[in-house]
Design an enzyme around this catalytic site. Structure first.
Site, PDB file in Angstrom:
ATOM      1  N   GLY A  90       1.010  -1.225  -0.190  1.00 40.61           N
ATOM      2  CA  GLY A  90       0.046   0.191   0.113  1.00 40.61           C
ATOM      3  C   GLY A  90       0.819   1.191   0.037  1.00 40.61           C
ATOM      4  O   GLY A  90       2.083   1.192   0.190  1.00 40.61           O
ATOM      5  N   ARG A  93       3.747   6.071   1.783  1.00 41.27           N
ATOM      6  CA  ARG A  93       4.427   7.524   2.068  1.00 41.27           C
ATOM      7  C   ARG A  93       3.824   8.429   0.972  1.00 41.27           C
ATOM      8  O   ARG A  93       4.668   8.909   0.420  1.00 41.27           O
ATOM      9  CB  ARG A  93       5.634   7.370   2.171  1.00 41.27           C
ATOM     10  CG  ARG A  93       6.633   6.773   0.915  1.00 41.27           C
ATOM     11  CD  ARG A  93       7.901   7.027   0.778  1.00 41.27           C
ATOM     12  NE  ARG A  93       8.534   6.414  -0.081  1.00 41.27           N
ATOM     13  CZ  ARG A  93       9.768   6.467  -0.962  1.00 41.27           C
ATOM     14  NH1 ARG A  93      10.389   7.549  -0.236  1.00 41.27           N
ATOM     15  NH2 ARG A  93      10.180   5.808  -1.725  1.00 41.27           N
ATOM     16  N   LYS A 113       4.025  12.381  -2.863  1.00 37.46           N
ATOM     17  CA  LYS A 113       5.000  11.140  -2.449  1.00 37.46           C
ATOM     18  C   LYS A 113       6.017  11.805  -1.442  1.00 37.46           C
ATOM     19  O   LYS A 113       6.614  12.605  -1.728  1.00 37.46           O
ATOM     20  CB  LYS A 113       5.535  10.692  -3.584  1.00 37.46           C
ATOM     21  CG  LYS A 113       6.590   9.505  -3.339  1.00 37.46           C
ATOM     22  CD  LYS A 113       6.838   8.905  -4.624  1.00 37.46           C
ATOM     23  CE  LYS A 113       8.045   7.589  -4.572  1.00 37.46           C
ATOM     24  NZ  LYS A 113       8.466   7.053  -5.698  1.00 37.46           N
ATOM     25  N   ASP A 125       8.776   5.825   7.827  1.00 35.87           N
ATOM     26  CA  ASP A 125       8.154   7.205   8.458  1.00 35.87           C
ATOM     27  C   ASP A 125       7.427   7.948   7.445  1.00 35.87           C
ATOM     28  O   ASP A 125       6.881   9.091   7.862  1.00 35.87           O
ATOM     29  CB  ASP A 125       9.610   8.087   8.516  1.00 35.87           C
ATOM     30  CG  ASP A 125      10.435   8.365   7.429  1.00 35.87           C
ATOM     31  OD1 ASP A 125       9.902   7.984   6.318  1.00 35.87           O
ATOM     32  OD2 ASP A 125      11.487   8.871   7.530  1.00 35.87           O
ATOM     33  N   GLY A 126       7.015   7.383   6.265  1.00 33.77           N
ATOM     34  CA  GLY A 126       6.178   8.081   5.447  1.00 33.77           C
ATOM     35  C   GLY A 126       6.969   9.228   4.544  1.00 33.77           C
ATOM     36  O   GLY A 126       6.183  10.027   3.932  1.00 33.77           O
ATOM     37  N   ARG A 183      -1.678  -0.800  -9.924  1.00 29.84           N
ATOM     38  CA  ARG A 183      -0.547  -1.492 -10.072  1.00 29.84           C
ATOM     39  C   ARG A 183      -0.870  -2.997 -10.344  1.00 29.84           C
ATOM     40  O   ARG A 183      -1.974  -3.408  -9.992  1.00 29.84           O
ATOM     41  CB  ARG A 183       0.633  -1.632  -8.877  1.00 29.84           C
ATOM     42  CG  ARG A 183       0.815   0.023  -8.638  1.00 29.84           C
ATOM     43  CD  ARG A 183       1.088   0.227  -7.019  1.00 29.84           C
ATOM     44  NE  ARG A 183       1.044   1.524  -6.851  1.00 29.84           N
ATOM     45  CZ  ARG A 183       2.204   2.376  -6.563  1.00 29.84           C
ATOM     46  NH1 ARG A 183       3.624   1.790  -7.066  1.00 29.84           N
ATOM     47  NH2 ARG A 183       2.157   3.551  -6.438  1.00 29.84           N
ATOM     48  N   ASP A 252       4.632  -4.288  -7.607  1.00 31.47           N
ATOM     49  CA  ASP A 252       3.972  -3.198  -7.128  1.00 31.47           C
ATOM     50  C   ASP A 252       4.385  -1.927  -7.946  1.00 31.47           C
ATOM     51  O   ASP A 252       3.889  -0.748  -7.502  1.00 31.47           O
ATOM     52  CB  ASP A 252       3.998  -3.019  -5.351  1.00 31.47           C
ATOM     53  CG  ASP A 252       5.145  -3.089  -5.005  1.00 31.47           C
ATOM     54  OD1 ASP A 252       6.225  -4.006  -5.440  1.00 31.47           O
ATOM     55  OD2 ASP A 252       6.090  -2.380  -4.290  1.00 31.47           O
TER      56      ASP A 252
END
Ligand code: AMP
Ligand code: MG
Length: 487
Positions: A90, A93, A113, A125-126, A183, A252
């Site tokens: 998923g 980030r 992003k 940490d995203g 994707r 992905d």
């Protein structure tokens, strides 16, 4: 002073069932600062580039404000990473702000992003570091200018916050524009849960967005699979023809739209080497330059598996249909690749012996370690070409064979030259130059080199007097041996 203009949003992915995504806003950052807005792309999308450069615009690009009409979300997907399946990845980030429909009628995703953690962040940490953001911006825009289907970069900002990788690095956010972010791994997400209805909804959504002609086919889902196979075969051929190595062709990171997506440890080849690998995490060479067609087919097989329940009510005919669709990859790839090589060699048609003639040139280039881009650009200028080969003996034996073949080709010399120039770029985003841009930005906050390289890469097929140094391969001490994942 400008007020926030209306964005032409129409968020079809957000309207899919709740299990397709997690709805959440980006996480604000301490000190957003603009690096770049892509004016031409903003206008294509129906956005005002000047407004995007205002503090309110930069706030949106940094995730500190959400424009009216957005429906921010993180998409759920799964994926095979280096061959190993993870049922839930998923957007860890990234946040999809929504889809805009531009004045040209095209629908495109706008995604931030590096915009903070999501329910899919796992231990991450995203965030994104400035270096990978600049690399994605440069390389995706270079690919677009080369004429290769790709996601685009609308903007880049720094966040005023550090991200911690091996060291503290400046944080940044790239605004990515894509036909969609669906994707192969998105299909796998539902397949892993036995959610056939989810697969059907996703496939129908992808058909409506990317393969509308499949909707009226006798078997729409089979036509969809055939369409994805054809586009991926053509895409990977285009990669090979410019020496592009994606670096992380996980399922992905493969978009069903047929666009190149997820620029992480990607690189362009300097010296021609079919086994070239750059990604520091690709120890086995799974995603080496010359392996990319095979891996694309492997990934497409994973897509086909998820679609089996939709292809036919019985297992056997479904398998048979999937196999036939996948078998289309080889011929479609060969057709695009050999056709592209013929244009690179100045041949207006393909005849017996051409594939061998071309392969022999590639072999000589590999043996000499000749620069792939420079060698093709110099083809036709024997003096320039010979300087790329330490020992030009093999080249000297090959050139008369090529010239004899050209004698047979109906094009005029001027037509041939135009064809070859349009197939053989002068400028590619060479790794050592991308690294130099990143170093200047990260260590000195100097974005001048970024701007300069971006400008050169926007016109890759033109000779650009004064920009010759950007054509040069790395000196021994400039060579970048590994690129690192875009995290
Ligand atoms: P990538 O290798 O960039 O394709 O990422 C693989 C997966 O890891 C995706 O699900 C990403 O969203 C996730 N990911 C990568 N970097 C981060 C990060 N810094 N924080 C959270 N998730 C991440
Ligand atoms: Mg990815």
């Amino acid at each position: 002073m400008s007020t926030s203009p209306a964005w032409p949003f129409d968020n079809s992915y957000a309207r899919l069932p709740a299990r397709f995504h997690a709805r959440l806003d980006p996480t604000p950052v301490a000190g957003p600062r603009l690096i770049k807005v892509n004016h031409a792309l903003a206008r294509e999308l129906g956005l005002d580039p000047d407004w995007l450069e205002t503090p309110q615009g930069v706030a949106v690009l940094a995730g500190n404000a959400v424009p009216e009409g957005a429906a921010p979300l993180a998409a759920a997907y799964a994926g095979h990473q280096f061959g190993h399946f993870t049922p839930q990845l998923g957007d860890g980030r990234a946040i999809l702000l929504g889809e805009v429909v531009g004045p040209d009628g095209q629908r495109r995703d706008i995604q931030l992003k590096g915009s903070g953690p999501t329910p899919f962040s796992r231990r991450g940490d995203g965030r994104a570091a400035l270096g990978p953001v600049l690399r994605e911006y440069l390389v995706s825009e270079a690919m677009h200018a080369l004429g290769i289907p790709t996601t685009r970069a609308l903007a880049a900002v720094t966040t005023g916050e550090d991200v911690f990788r091996e060291t503290a690095l400046p944080g940044a956010v790239v605004t990515r524009v894509a036909a969609s972010h669906i994707r192969v791994g998105t299909f796998q997400y539902f397949a892993a849960r036995g959610d056939i209805e989810g697969i059907r909804i996703l496939a129908d959504h992808a058909i409506a967005r990317h393969y509308p002609e499949a909707a009226t086919a006798e078997n729409p889902h089979l036509a969809f699979l055939e369409g994805v196979v054809a586009r991926q075969a053509a895409l990977v051929a285009r990669w090979l023809l410019v020496g592009f190595i994606h670096g992380v062709m996980n399922t992905d990171n493969m978009a069903v739209s047929g666009e190149t997506i997820d620029y992480g440890p990607c690189a362009f080849m300097d010296a021609y080497d079919p086994g070239a690998v750059f990604s520091s995490i690709d120890h086995a060479g799974r995603y080496a330059y010359g392996n990319q067609p095979r891996i694309a087919q492997w990934n497409l097989t994973r897509l086909a598996e998820t679609l089996l329940p939709l292809l036919a009510p019985e297992e056997e005919p479904a398998l048979e249909a999937a196999k036939q669709a996948l078998a289309g990859f080889g011929p479609a790839f060969q057709d695009a690749y050999l056709g592209g090589l013929a244009r690179k060699m100045g041949l207006s048609d393909q005849r017996d012996g051409d594939a061998e003639l071309t392969q022999d040139l590639l072999t000589i280039m590999a043996e000499a370690g000749a620069d792939f881009t420079l060698a093709f650009r110099a083809l036709g200028d024997d003096a320039a070409l010979r300087t790329l080969f330490a020992d030009p003996a093999a080249l000297d034996a090959w050139l008369p064979r090529w010239r004899a073949r050209l004698e047979d080709d109906p094009q005029s010399p001027a037509e041939r030259q135009a064809m070859m120039r349009a197939a053989n770029p002068a400028f590619i985003p060479r790794n050592h130059q991308v690294e130099a841009v990143i170093t200047a930005a990260v260590q000195r906050e100097d974005f001048g080199p970024f701007e300069e390289l971006l400008g050169v890469l926007a016109r890759p097929y033109e000779d650009q007097p004064g920009a010759e140094r950007f054509q040069l391969p790395p000196k021994a001490e400039e060579r970048v041996l590994a690129t690192f994942c875009g995290t």
